[in-house]
Design a protein around this motif. Structure first.
Motif, mmCIF file in Angstrom:
data_model
loop_
_atom_site.group_PDB
_atom_site.id
_atom_site.type_symbol
_atom_site.label_atom_id
_atom_site.label_comp_id
_atom_site.label_asym_id
_atom_site.label_seq_id
_atom_site.Cartn_x
_atom_site.Cartn_y
_atom_site.Cartn_z
ATOM 1 N N ALA A 1 45.684 -6.476 -48.548
ATOM 2 C CA ALA A 1 45.722 -5.069 -49.183
ATOM 3 C C ALA A 1 44.013 -4.806 -48.464
ATOM 4 C CB ALA A 1 45.323 -4.371 -50.592
ATOM 5 N N ALA A 2 43.408 -5.947 -47.901
ATOM 6 C CA ALA A 2 42.466 -5.070 -47.447
ATOM 7 C C ALA A 2 42.464 -5.473 -45.709
ATOM 8 C CB ALA A 2 41.333 -6.597 -47.503
ATOM 9 N N TYR A 3 43.581 -5.739 -45.484
ATOM 10 C CA TYR A 3 43.361 -6.244 -43.628
ATOM 11 C C TYR A 3 44.125 -4.428 -42.904
ATOM 12 C CZ TYR A 3 42.331 -11.461 -44.294
ATOM 13 O OH TYR A 3 41.915 -12.859 -44.590
ATOM 14 N N GLY A 4 44.597 -3.832 -43.675
ATOM 15 C CA GLY A 4 44.364 -2.020 -42.697
ATOM 16 C C GLY A 4 45.654 -1.743 -42.731
ATOM 17 N N PRO A 5 46.267 -0.728 -43.259
ATOM 18 C CA PRO A 5 47.420 -0.190 -43.349
ATOM 19 C C PRO A 5 48.524 -0.211 -42.551
ATOM 20 C CG PRO A 5 45.790 1.101 -42.747
ATOM 21 C CD PRO A 5 45.297 0.332 -42.376
ATOM 22 N N GLY B 1 42.178 -2.141 -39.169
ATOM 23 C CA GLY B 1 41.563 -2.245 -40.384
ATOM 24 C C GLY B 1 39.880 -2.285 -40.233
ATOM 25 N N ASP B 2 39.338 -2.429 -41.765
ATOM 26 C CA ASP B 2 37.953 -2.031 -41.579
ATOM 27 C C ASP B 2 37.296 -3.458 -41.154
ATOM 28 O OD1 ASP B 2 35.862 -1.641 -41.514
ATOM 29 O OD2 ASP B 2 35.570 -0.707 -43.834
ATOM 30 N N PRO B 3 36.640 -3.938 -40.292
ATOM 31 C CA PRO B 3 36.463 -5.122 -40.163
ATOM 32 C C PRO B 3 35.192 -5.502 -41.353
ATOM 33 C CG PRO B 3 35.215 -4.335 -38.506
ATOM 34 C CD PRO B 3 36.627 -2.532 -39.220
ATOM 35 N N TYR B 4 34.715 -5.116 -41.984
ATOM 36 C CA TYR B 4 34.123 -5.229 -43.148
ATOM 37 C C TYR B 4 34.587 -5.364 -44.113
ATOM 38 C CZ TYR B 4 30.327 -2.270 -41.275
ATOM 39 O OH TYR B 4 29.523 -0.969 -40.044
ATOM 40 N N ASP C 1 33.941 8.189 -41.454
ATOM 41 C CA ASP C 1 33.663 9.438 -42.371
ATOM 42 C C ASP C 1 34.795 8.801 -43.595
ATOM 43 O OD1 ASP C 1 36.801 9.258 -41.424
ATOM 44 O OD2 ASP C 1 36.813 10.893 -40.109
ATOM 45 N N GLY C 2 35.353 9.881 -44.305
ATOM 46 C CA GLY C 2 35.909 9.739 -45.327
ATOM 47 C C GLY C 2 37.026 10.087 -45.534
ATOM 48 N N TYR C 3 37.849 10.016 -44.060
ATOM 49 C CA TYR C 3 39.396 9.753 -44.002
ATOM 50 C C TYR C 3 39.950 8.694 -44.525
ATOM 51 C CZ TYR C 3 40.052 14.391 -42.040
ATOM 52 O OH TYR C 3 39.306 15.748 -41.646
ATOM 53 N N ALA C 4 41.048 8.643 -44.697
ATOM 54 C CA ALA C 4 41.849 7.229 -46.308
ATOM 55 C C ALA C 4 43.229 7.786 -45.720
ATOM 56 C CB ALA C 4 41.412 7.249 -47.111
ATOM 57 N N PRO C 5 44.144 6.177 -45.607
ATOM 58 C CA PRO C 5 43.318 4.879 -44.987
ATOM 59 C C PRO C 5 42.244 4.069 -44.362
ATOM 60 C CG PRO C 5 46.100 4.470 -44.384
ATOM 61 C CD PRO C 5 44.994 6.271 -44.593
ATOM 62 N N VAL C 6 42.444 5.109 -42.787
ATOM 63 C CA VAL C 6 41.600 4.409 -41.675
ATOM 64 C C VAL C 6 40.679 5.539 -41.262
ATOM 65 C CG1 VAL C 6 41.761 4.325 -39.868
ATOM 66 C CG2 VAL C 6 44.233 3.273 -40.536
ATOM 67 N N PRO C 7 39.692 5.950 -42.092
ATOM 68 C CA PRO C 7 38.134 6.536 -41.141
ATOM 69 C C PRO C 7 38.630 6.939 -40.043
ATOM 70 C CG PRO C 7 36.989 4.473 -42.004
ATOM 71 C CD PRO C 7 39.041 3.921 -42.015
ATOM 72 N N HIS D 1 27.161 6.117 -50.303
ATOM 73 C CA HIS D 1 28.470 6.822 -50.824
ATOM 74 C C HIS D 1 30.159 6.628 -51.074
ATOM 75 C CE1 HIS D 1 31.717 9.867 -49.503
ATOM 76 N NE2 HIS D 1 30.820 10.482 -50.251
ATOM 77 N N PRO D 2 30.678 6.860 -51.713
ATOM 78 C CA PRO D 2 31.445 6.013 -52.157
ATOM 79 C C PRO D 2 32.769 5.710 -51.152
ATOM 80 C CG PRO D 2 31.663 8.115 -54.036
ATOM 81 C CD PRO D 2 30.472 8.284 -52.830
ATOM 82 N N SER D 3 32.196 6.072 -49.413
ATOM 83 C CA SER D 3 33.356 5.885 -48.526
ATOM 84 C C SER D 3 32.542 4.975 -47.660
ATOM 85 C CB SER D 3 33.543 7.066 -47.776
ATOM 86 O OG SER D 3 32.122 7.113 -46.808
ATOM 87 N N ASN D 4 31.220 4.441 -47.978
ATOM 88 C CA ASN D 4 30.429 3.251 -47.676
ATOM 89 C C ASN D 4 30.925 1.970 -47.571
ATOM 90 O OD1 ASN D 4 28.398 1.851 -46.359
ATOM 91 N ND2 ASN D 4 26.736 2.691 -47.195
ATOM 92 N N SER D 5 31.666 1.612 -47.000
ATOM 93 C CA SER D 5 32.240 0.079 -46.853
ATOM 94 C C SER D 5 31.051 -1.197 -46.138
ATOM 95 C CB SER D 5 33.308 -0.275 -46.290
ATOM 96 O OG SER D 5 33.507 0.398 -44.683
ATOM 97 N N ARG D 6 30.204 -0.838 -46.122
ATOM 98 C CA ARG D 6 29.463 -1.646 -45.292
ATOM 99 C C ARG D 6 28.893 -2.087 -46.902
ATOM 100 N NH1 ARG D 6 24.060 -2.445 -42.922
ATOM 101 N NH2 ARG D 6 24.028 -3.877 -41.043
#
Length: 337
Positions: free
Chosen positions: A261-265, A318-321, A12-18, A89-94
């Protein structure tokens, strides 16, 4: 024709962790469907922070399918979120990450199992014995009973789905566990982590237990949770060399802020230098050094600096993508000739 239960899942579009979301579509197929046979599907993006209520349609695009042994004729369908015009979609990190089938990733997903706000095995209003005996432990006093049952059941469902698990173990803190997944290609490896997370979350519903992925859910002298990223490229596996390795480590050090910055909040809570990994504001590598930012296996150094490396900084939520893509971007900066 048999009816198949297709569980479409997405971020989903929740941040910083979907969050993971899922809904089931029933379709008829003569046999287990291929990815190419699966239709796109829509959902209400205004309920997932991915669209405004006045224009709420979003599209689910299937990108991977896995058998679901918990349901008759079941399947789990990993999806990307698309806009109605067919663009990501802007939330599509893949959709936009770097991908390389010759880049291999092994993610070590740590997590806590939590009941009523406490890790399993924590007494109400107090603490268990200090960490030490829990890592790869056995026996009720170390790992309890229901946790082991959940972990084993999760493993079986994932293996049935074709997810490439490489191992499981109890971790350093009480109530903390880990599973490892290996994949060839950053998208394939990251897809399997997300699907394995989904399966674990869903499984824990029946036990009245939640999964806590936060990287530092316990303050004090307790380990946080990471998602160490083991990685190699074709060049690292087949050529390598100390000169190339030194240049690669220089690139990782130069890009330290971008990696964090990319490794998770909330990684500042975990990367203190007091427990499992180097401090967040420093970079180091070491042979078999679990306190380093990047750990180099003995086998890598002995094999003319060829093989795989372990980045210990990515965290459990973190987001593995994003993690895999950031690693590949840094590797791409280093010439191989």
């Amino acid at each position: 024709m048999p009816k198949f239960k297709l569980e479409y899942i997405w971020l989903d579009g929740y941040a910083p962790v979907p969050n993971l979301r899922g809904k089931t579509q029933i379709k008829e197929y003569e046999k287990f469907p291929t990815l190419e046979e699966l239709p796109d599907w829509g959902f209400d993006g205004s309920s997932t922070q991915q669209a405004d209520g006045s224009d709420s349609d979003c599209v689910l695009k299937p990108v991977a399918i896995y058998p679901d042994s918990t349901r008759n004729n079941g399947a789990i369908v990993m999806c990307e979120v698309m806009l109605p015009d067919g663009t990501p979609h802007p939330s599509n990190s893949r959709a936009t990450i770097l991908d390389d089938e010759n880049a291999w990733f092994g993610f070590e997903q740590e997590y806590f199992l939590v009941e009523d706000g406490l890790p399993l095995g924590f007494p109400k209003g107090g603490y268990p014995n200090p960490q030490g005996e829990y890592y790869c432990g056995v026996g009720f006093k170390n790992v309890g009973d229901v946790a082991r049952q959940i972990v084993e059941e999760h493993l079986e469902i994932c293996l049935d789905a074709g997810i490439n698990h490489e191992g499981i173990n109890a971790e350093v803190a009480k109530g903390q566990w880990e599973f490892q997944i290996f994949g060839k290609g950053s998208k394939r490896a990251a897809d399997q982590i997300w699907v394995a997370r989904y399966i674990l979350n869903r499984l824990c519903e029946s036990y009245g237990v939640d999964v806590e992925y936060h990287c530092k859910p316990l303050t004090g002298d307790w380990n946080g949770s990471g998602m160490h990223a083991n990685f190699s490229t074709e060049y690292l596996r087949e050529t390598g060399g100390k000169e190339y390795f030194d240049k690669l480590m220089a690139a990782f050090e130069k890009n330290c802020d971008e990696h964090i910055a990319a490794y998770g909040p909330d990684n500042h809570m975990r990367l203190t230098g007091l427990h499992e990994t180097q401090s967040i504001d420093q970079f180091s590598w070491g042979i078999a050094d679990r306190g380093a930012s990047i750990r180099v296996p003995h086998s890598f150094a002995k094999n003319d600096w060829k093989g795989y490396l372990e980045d210990r900084r990515p965290n459990s939520q973190g987001d593995p993508y994003a993690i895999a893509s950031r690693i590949l971007k840094t590797i791409a900066e280093v010439p191989t000739s």
